[in-house]
Design an enzyme around this catalytic site. Structure first.
Site, PDB file in Angstrom:
ATOM      1  N   TRP A  14       0.859  -1.189   0.000  1.00  0.00           N
ATOM      2  CA  TRP A  14       0.000   0.000   0.000  1.00  0.00           C
ATOM      3  C   TRP A  14       0.894   1.236   0.000  1.00  0.00           C
ATOM      4  O   TRP A  14       1.831   1.330   0.796  1.00  0.00           O
ATOM      5  CB  TRP A  14      -0.918  -0.033   1.224  1.00  0.00           C
ATOM      6  N   ASP A  16      -1.032  -5.587   9.323  1.00  0.00           N
ATOM      7  CA  ASP A  16      -1.928  -4.502   8.922  1.00  0.00           C
ATOM      8  C   ASP A  16      -3.225  -5.183   8.470  1.00  0.00           C
ATOM      9  O   ASP A  16      -3.239  -5.880   7.459  1.00  0.00           O
ATOM     10  CB  ASP A  16      -1.286  -3.695   7.785  1.00  0.00           C
ATOM     11  N   LYS A  55     -13.328  -0.142   5.522  1.00  0.00           N
ATOM     12  CA  LYS A  55     -13.956  -0.944   4.461  1.00  0.00           C
ATOM     13  C   LYS A  55     -15.046  -1.851   4.999  1.00  0.00           C
ATOM     14  O   LYS A  55     -16.143  -1.890   4.447  1.00  0.00           O
ATOM     15  CB  LYS A  55     -12.929  -1.822   3.740  1.00  0.00           C
TER      16      LYS A  55
HETATM   17  C1  LIG Z   1      -3.381  -2.184   3.424  1.00  0.00           C
HETATM   18  C2  LIG Z   1      -4.048  -0.960   3.968  1.00  0.00           C
HETATM   19  N1  LIG Z   1      -3.677  -0.513   5.185  1.00  0.00           N
HETATM   20  C3  LIG Z   1      -4.229   0.574   5.745  1.00  0.00           C
HETATM   21  C4  LIG Z   1      -5.217   1.276   5.088  1.00  0.00           C
HETATM   22  C5  LIG Z   1      -5.726   2.484   5.834  1.00  0.00           C
HETATM   23  O1  LIG Z   1      -6.961   2.907   5.588  1.00  0.00           O
HETATM   24  P1  LIG Z   1      -7.663   3.864   6.667  1.00  0.00           P
HETATM   25  O2  LIG Z   1      -6.662   4.840   7.165  1.00  0.00           O
HETATM   26  O3  LIG Z   1      -8.788   4.491   5.920  1.00  0.00           O
HETATM   27  O4  LIG Z   1      -8.146   2.975   7.758  1.00  0.00           O
HETATM   28  C6  LIG Z   1      -5.655   0.856   3.800  1.00  0.00           C
HETATM   29  C7  LIG Z   1      -6.719   1.595   3.035  1.00  0.00           C
HETATM   30  N2  LIG Z   1      -6.431   1.696   1.662  1.00  0.00           N
HETATM   31  O5  LIG Z   1      -6.897   2.807   1.091  1.00  0.00           O
HETATM   32  C8  LIG Z   1      -7.598   2.536  -0.061  1.00  0.00           C
HETATM   33  C9  LIG Z   1      -6.677   2.364  -1.256  1.00  0.00           C
HETATM   34  O6  LIG Z   1      -5.627   1.714  -1.155  1.00  0.00           O
HETATM   35  O7  LIG Z   1      -7.072   2.881  -2.303  1.00  0.00           O
HETATM   36  C10 LIG Z   1      -5.040  -0.284   3.228  1.00  0.00           C
HETATM   37  O8  LIG Z   1      -5.389  -0.719   2.000  1.00  0.00           O
END
Ligand SMILES: Cc1ncc(COP(=O)(O)O)c(CNOCC(=O)O)c1O
Length: 401
Positions: A132, A213, A249
């Site tokens: 990510w 994560d 999500k």
């Molecule tokens: C692996 C991972 N960790 C952590 C997160 C953190 O998301 P949040 O801070 O909203 O909880 C996300 C959210 N991704 O965001 C959408 C995208 O990749 O287009 C994530 O995919």
């Protein structure tokens, strides 16, 4: 003289910048497969029914807006750890988990990175290649040095398991290994149970510290327990470990910024001390977290009816994405005469498909077809409807010519 005159323009975010470009596009064929946010078959954002019901309950109850403690809403911290580890897990029973409500997954990862920097200043983080996009930013800003372990094999469009294990083995002892608990972002490729066992072996051998994560628990497969398999395996194997959680999500609480950081320690006394140091780091960072999202989670999980309805809605969301995967695979296989094997679209899990398309191809998809995706070739299937699969298949095939 102006002090801010010298500030240069920051580049657009690789993921969120795609949505900005999408919004600017006036063509009504446009399709946003960039940001990982669930959309209905009508391509609209989705507020879960259980969230609406919980908010109605909360409004009727007329709760106040007093500050939460630094560690967050106690009822939330309790249920979030139970959801992740299982309420009957010995780490919960023995009080060995330090749980802090975080500003969603990102904030939880950042707080953990600050903890690592403060207490393990010589340690490195190991992150998957690719991963990510925000992981590197988070560790860079927390001043935690990182290196990558091989993860994606373009030849097989699958996991480079041997490369992954070799790189984890080659890293300095006591490194923090960042692992995607389920639904790896951006590849959608997860290790098999047997592969998780071997990954645990090499991490144990090197005295590394697992750092999970978990941003998609329940959303990837539709089952909260199935998606927690890897975390619970490592806990069963006796590791001390960290787990960042997000409800963006699986409960659709994207903008409520609700998540948690959990640290499994070897004793409840250590857990108490770790929790106190996480609080000490959180206080100057944001002082205390927002209450609304925490109350929604606590209300949904705390009420058996709402909890069951939530599980049904997660299965619906996961199911819609699986249907879209199947339809896209069929359209690609039927239309593509090159003999290319598209089965990776079916094998991948979660909201993403890592297509292997190059930057030039994704630019072509945008310029000619008004399809928006991240430049690494990742498409968010959550932004795709059954009715648009054929259009996407045509665009992908066209991008190879
Ligand atoms: C692996 C991972 N960790 C952590 C997160 C953190 O998301 P949040 O801070 O909203 O909880 C996300 C959210 N991704 O965001 C959408 C995208 O990749 O287009 C994530 O995919």
């Amino acid at each position: 003289v102006s002090r801010f005159e010298g500030v240069t323009m920051a580049p657009p975010d690789p993921i969120l910048g795609v949505s900005e470009a999408f919004r600017a596009d006036t063509n009504d064929l446009k399709l946003n497969l960039g940001v990982g946010a669930y959309r209905t078959e009508e391509l609209q954002p989705y507020v879960l029914n259980v969230v609406k019901k919980a908010e109605k309950l909360m409004l009727e109850r007329g709760e106040n807006k007093e500050y939460l403690p630094i560690e967050g809403l106690a009822a939330f911290n309790k249920v979030t750890a139970e959801l992740l580890f299982g309420a009957d897990n010995s780490v919960i029973q023995e009080g060995r988990v330090a749980t802090i409500q975080g500003l969603s997954g990102t904030g939880s990862l950042r707080l953990a990175a600050a903890f690592i920097h403060r207490y393990f200043p010589d340690a490195k983080a190991l992150i998957s290649s690719p991963t990510w996009g925000n992981h590197k930013n988070i560790f860079n800003d927390a001043r935690v040095p990182w290196s990558e372990y091989r993860y994606y094999d373009p030849r097989t469009v699958g996991l480079d398991f041997d490369g992954m294990v070799a790189d984890i083995k080659a890293a300095p002892d006591g490194s923090f290994v960042l692992l995607h608990g389920c639904a790896h972002n951006p590849t959608g490729i997860d290790p098999t149970p047997e592969q998780w066992e071997k990954i645990a072996d090499v991490i144990q051998e090197k005295n590394h510290i697992p750092f999970f994560d978990v941003a998609y628990q329940g959303f990837a497969s539709g089952s909260l327990d199935a998606d927690a398999y890897s975390v619970r395996l490592f806990v069963r194997r006796g590791f001390e470990l960290l787990v960042a959680q997000s409800y963006s999500k699986n409960l659709g609480l994207y903008a409520e910024r609700i998540g948690a950081i959990n640290v499994v320690c070897s004793s409840s006394d250590a857990g108490t001390r770790v929790k106190s140091q996480l609080k000490r780091l959180a206080r100057p960072m944001y002082s205390n977290p927002p209450v609304h999202g925490a109350r929604i989670v606590a209300n949904v999980v705390g009420d058996p009816n709402l909890f069951n309805e939530w599980k049904q809605e997660m299965e619906l969301m996961a199911g819609r994405i699986k249907n879209v995967r199947q339809r896209l695979y069929e359209n690609l296989s039927e239309k593509d005469k090159s003999g290319k094997d598209w089965s990776f679209v079916l094998k991948q899990i979660g909201m993403f498909s890592y297509t292997g398309l190059h930057k030039a191809q994704s630019d072509h998809m945008t310029d000619k077809w008004h399809i928006y995706m991240t430049k690494d070739g990742r498409i968010s299937l959550a932004g795709l409807s059954l009715s648009k699969c054929e259009y996407l298949a045509d665009a992908i095939i066209d991008s190879f010519h």
